[in-house]
Design an enzyme around this catalytic site. Sequence first.
Site, PDB file in Angstrom:
ATOM      1  N   GLN A   1       2.146  -5.718  -2.622  1.00  0.00           N
ATOM      2  CA  GLN A   1       2.449  -6.063  -1.841  1.00  0.00           C
ATOM      3  C   GLN A   1       3.930  -5.573  -1.409  1.00  0.00           C
ATOM      4  OE1 GLN A   1       1.655  -9.363  -3.420  1.00  0.00           O
ATOM      5  NE2 GLN A   1      -0.581  -8.763  -3.128  1.00  0.00           N
TER       6      GLN A   1
ATOM      7  N   ASP B   1       0.434  -1.674   0.221  1.00  0.00           N
ATOM      8  CA  ASP B   1       0.063  -0.184   0.151  1.00  0.00           C
ATOM      9  C   ASP B   1       0.910   1.455  -0.273  1.00  0.00           C
ATOM     10  OD1 ASP B   1      -2.021  -1.840   0.150  1.00  0.00           O
ATOM     11  OD2 ASP B   1      -2.188  -1.680   1.864  1.00  0.00           O
TER      12      ASP B   1
ATOM     13  N   GLY C   1      -4.428  -4.262  -3.610  1.00  0.00           N
ATOM     14  CA  GLY C   1      -5.271  -3.444  -4.140  1.00  0.00           C
ATOM     15  C   GLY C   1      -4.913  -2.179  -4.349  1.00  0.00           C
ATOM     16  N   HIS C   2      -5.207  -1.770  -5.811  1.00  0.00           N
ATOM     17  CA  HIS C   2      -4.234  -0.442  -6.719  1.00  0.00           C
ATOM     18  C   HIS C   2      -4.639   0.616  -6.573  1.00  0.00           C
ATOM     19  CE1 HIS C   2       0.179  -3.236  -7.335  1.00  0.00           C
ATOM     20  NE2 HIS C   2      -0.820  -3.651  -5.925  1.00  0.00           N
TER      21      HIS C   2
ATOM     22  N   LYS D   1       2.109   1.943  -5.119  1.00  0.00           N
ATOM     23  CA  LYS D   1       2.551   1.817  -6.234  1.00  0.00           C
ATOM     24  C   LYS D   1       1.631   1.732  -7.297  1.00  0.00           C
ATOM     25  CE  LYS D   1       2.205  -2.155  -4.520  1.00  0.00           C
ATOM     26  NZ  LYS D   1       2.048  -2.347  -2.725  1.00  0.00           N
TER      27      LYS D   1
HETATM   28  P1  GDP Z   1      -0.655   0.560  -3.058  1.00  0.00           P
HETATM   29  O1  GDP Z   1      -1.322  -0.695  -3.185  1.00  0.00           O
HETATM   30  O2  GDP Z   1       0.619   0.343  -2.810  1.00  0.00           O
HETATM   31  O3  GDP Z   1      -0.924   0.535  -4.964  1.00  0.00           O
HETATM   32  O4  GDP Z   1      -1.689   1.535  -2.740  1.00  0.00           O
HETATM   33  P2  GDP Z   1      -3.185   1.410  -1.914  1.00  0.00           P
HETATM   34  O5  GDP Z   1      -3.730   2.178  -3.045  1.00  0.00           O
HETATM   35  O6  GDP Z   1      -3.864   0.467  -1.714  1.00  0.00           O
HETATM   36  O7  GDP Z   1      -2.450   2.653  -1.285  1.00  0.00           O
HETATM   37  C1  GDP Z   1      -1.763   3.926  -1.676  1.00  0.00           C
HETATM   38  C2  GDP Z   1      -3.552   4.641  -1.298  1.00  0.00           C
HETATM   39  O8  GDP Z   1      -2.998   6.605  -1.074  1.00  0.00           O
HETATM   40  C3  GDP Z   1      -4.770   5.480  -2.483  1.00  0.00           C
HETATM   41  O9  GDP Z   1      -6.373   5.733  -1.799  1.00  0.00           O
HETATM   42  C4  GDP Z   1      -4.081   6.055  -2.774  1.00  0.00           C
HETATM   43  O10 GDP Z   1      -5.110   6.819  -4.067  1.00  0.00           O
HETATM   44  C5  GDP Z   1      -3.434   7.086  -2.496  1.00  0.00           C
HETATM   45  N1  GDP Z   1      -2.680   7.548  -2.099  1.00  0.00           N
HETATM   46  C6  GDP Z   1      -0.982   7.260  -2.871  1.00  0.00           C
HETATM   47  N2  GDP Z   1      -0.525   8.866  -3.211  1.00  0.00           N
HETATM   48  C7  GDP Z   1      -0.580   9.643  -2.457  1.00  0.00           C
HETATM   49  C8  GDP Z   1       0.019  10.597  -2.444  1.00  0.00           C
HETATM   50  O11 GDP Z   1       0.563  11.517  -2.910  1.00  0.00           O
HETATM   51  N3  GDP Z   1      -0.941  11.656  -1.149  1.00  0.00           N
HETATM   52  C9  GDP Z   1      -2.314  10.946  -0.542  1.00  0.00           C
HETATM   53  N4  GDP Z   1      -2.897  11.680   0.014  1.00  0.00           N
HETATM   54  N5  GDP Z   1      -2.485   9.980  -1.019  1.00  0.00           N
HETATM   55  C10 GDP Z   1      -2.316   9.495  -2.236  1.00  0.00           C
HETATM   56  P1  IMO Z   2      -1.198  -4.294  -2.147  1.00  0.00           P
HETATM   57  O1  IMO Z   2      -0.343  -4.589  -3.417  1.00  0.00           O
HETATM   58  C1  IMO Z   2      -1.105  -4.841   1.876  1.00  0.00           C
HETATM   59  C2  IMO Z   2      -1.367  -8.778   4.167  1.00  0.00           C
HETATM   60  C3  IMO Z   2      -1.337  -9.259   4.117  1.00  0.00           C
HETATM   61  C4  IMO Z   2      -1.504  -9.709   5.472  1.00  0.00           C
HETATM   62  C5  IMO Z   2      -0.900 -10.586   4.914  1.00  0.00           C
HETATM   63  C6  IMO Z   2      -0.881 -11.937   3.901  1.00  0.00           C
HETATM   64  O2  IMO Z   2      -1.843  -3.738  -2.409  1.00  0.00           O
HETATM   65  O3  IMO Z   2       0.504  -3.472  -1.355  1.00  0.00           O
HETATM   66  P2  IMO Z   2      -2.675 -12.566   1.876  1.00  0.00           P
HETATM   67  O4  IMO Z   2      -3.558 -12.325   1.644  1.00  0.00           O
HETATM   68  O5  IMO Z   2      -1.258 -12.134   1.354  1.00  0.00           O
HETATM   69  O6  IMO Z   2      -1.808 -13.534   2.537  1.00  0.00           O
HETATM   70  O7  IMO Z   2      -1.757 -12.017   3.614  1.00  0.00           O
HETATM   71  O8  IMO Z   2       0.264  -9.379   3.940  1.00  0.00           O
HETATM   72  N1  IMO Z   2      -1.216  -8.492   2.414  1.00  0.00           N
HETATM   73  C7  IMO Z   2      -1.237  -6.436   2.185  1.00  0.00           C
HETATM   74  N2  IMO Z   2      -0.856  -5.610   3.046  1.00  0.00           N
HETATM   75  N3  IMO Z   2      -1.268  -3.998   0.521  1.00  0.00           N
HETATM   76  C8  IMO Z   2      -1.223  -5.610   0.117  1.00  0.00           C
HETATM   77  O9  IMO Z   2      -1.185  -5.275  -1.689  1.00  0.00           O
HETATM   78  C9  IMO Z   2      -1.441  -7.150   0.688  1.00  0.00           C
HETATM   79  N4  IMO Z   2      -1.604  -7.820   0.583  1.00  0.00           N
HETATM   80  C10 IMO Z   2      -1.079  -9.048   1.347  1.00  0.00           C
HETATM   81  O10 IMO Z   2      -3.014  -8.098   5.139  1.00  0.00           O
HETATM   82  O11 IMO Z   2      -0.784  -8.997   6.289  1.00  0.00           O
HETATM   83 MG    MG Z   3      -3.399  -1.701  -1.732  1.00  0.00          MG
END
Ligand code: GDP
Ligand code: IMO
Ligand code: MG
Length: 424
Positions: A224, A14, A41-42, A17
């Site tokens: 991840q 998270d 979840g991207h 990415k």
């Molecule tokens: P990922 O799994 O690495 O793709 O990240 P996620 O999408 O799960 O979580 C990142 C969250 O931060 C999302 O809600 C994005 O919309 C938000 N986000 C990404 N870059 C920024 C930033 O520079 N500032 C803020 N405030 N939010 C951001």
């Molecule tokens: P993105 O790509 C954050 C975490 C879960 C748990 C551990 C194992 O959005 O960054 P799993 O379901 O993979 O067996 O869970 O890994 N986890 C993540 N945490 N971002 C993710 O993906 C994750 N994918 C798995 O919360 O701790």
């Molecule tokens: Mg994510």
Amino acid sequence: MNKNVAVVGCQWGDEGKGKIVDLLASKADVIARSQGGANAGHTIIVGDTKYVLHLIPSGIIHPGKICYIGNGVVIDPFALKEELDFLTEKGIDYSGRLFVSSAANLVLPYHKLIDAVEERNRGTDSIGTTMRGIGPAYVDKVARNGIRVADMFAPDRLRKRLEHQLKIKAEYLTGSDDERADIDRTFDKLQELVPLFKKLICDVSLELTQAMKNGKIVLFEGAQGSMLDVDLGTYPYATSSNTTVGGALTGLGLGPKVIDEVVGVVKAYVTRVGAGPFPTELMDSSGEKLRDIGDEFGATTGRPRRCGWLDLVALRHAVRINGVDSIAVTKLDVLDSFSKIKVCIGYTLNGESLSNVPLDLAELSHVKPVYKSVDGWNCDTTGITRFDDLPENAQSYLRFIADDLEVQIRIVSTGAKRQETILV
Ligand code: GDP
Ligand code: IMO
Ligand code: MG
């Protein structure tokens, strides 16, 4: 960008990415996912539209880009169908530009059932998985009991391999009235997806190699984060795949020389979902403030994310195990209203100083962070697009991180939207 870039998460997932891949995708021809599954979840925000992608590469949002899901990904075919319907709903035409490796293993309903039972059995040691069946699907793959995309097209083989599951998973499936244990139902539902998958399958390794020979630029989208890597992360509080850059190669069937640059995505602070050690976790109001301002709730499960200060020790580990060349620092704006910001520069364990992550989880669980406290900038950085326009203290914070890690800063993200970005 006229080179192939691999994007990897440097913390516990998270990191942002999705946003960074979306940004870099404009300069690439092809975007490929190599590991993980629908546990990811991207998030991508373009204009007023928010997309959360789990299996499909974030590049799909860009019209005309070709996207691949490699052999290393565990594909929940029903989740993929849902995601495709979501794209159609949003007016994104994926036809002819999304391809799936026929060698990828499937995540099937019984994997999710087993994920839930195993988590329950772990009791107080539960991992806090996403319940997407990821671990059990990778277990089957490695144990050579998995069912691959290619098996969908051979009904007799598919039925035989499904029936075999009843034998080897009897303890979970026999006598269960959970529909996910029903192998006949799974068989029928898979058959319904055959026409769709027929249009998607290919040999990803072959096609990517050909594309590169033809001068196409490839962007590798990691899922991840490095600290969740099954070998080099905080095992057993990890996911079940290699989230580090090596996973990009085995998960797509490519040799090491295809990656020209490794970009590590680093959130300006740290978050983690699920259980496991987190040395800089904040259990106080600062942690809550980070969660509130950063809107730190899981994009896949909606769970509140644990929040803490930036951890340079963990980042040094991530930089080393991935060979990170440059970093993209995200969510800088979330720190805008903190008058003091802490950065973990080392750990202590029983009075001894550590500058690297100990591999023994018991040790990592007991380290105490050593902090350097820096002055915040107390002003709004949201949407800033030039490094020089950042307040002096924000610039110093970023330089301090880059100097410690001995990497270049390539991107600074100052908001969730595509244009809220500094290209350094
Ligand atoms: P990922 O799994 O690495 O793709 O990240 P996620 O999408 O799960 O979580 C990142 C969250 O931060 C999302 O809600 C994005 O919309 C938000 N986000 C990404 N870059 C920024 C930033 O520079 N500032 C803020 N405030 N939010 C951001
Ligand atoms: P993105 O790509 C954050 C975490 C879960 C748990 C551990 C194992 O959005 O960054 P799993 O379901 O993979 O067996 O869970 O890994 N986890 C993540 N945490 N971002 C993710 O993906 C994750 N994918 C798995 O919360 O701790
Ligand atoms: Mg994510």
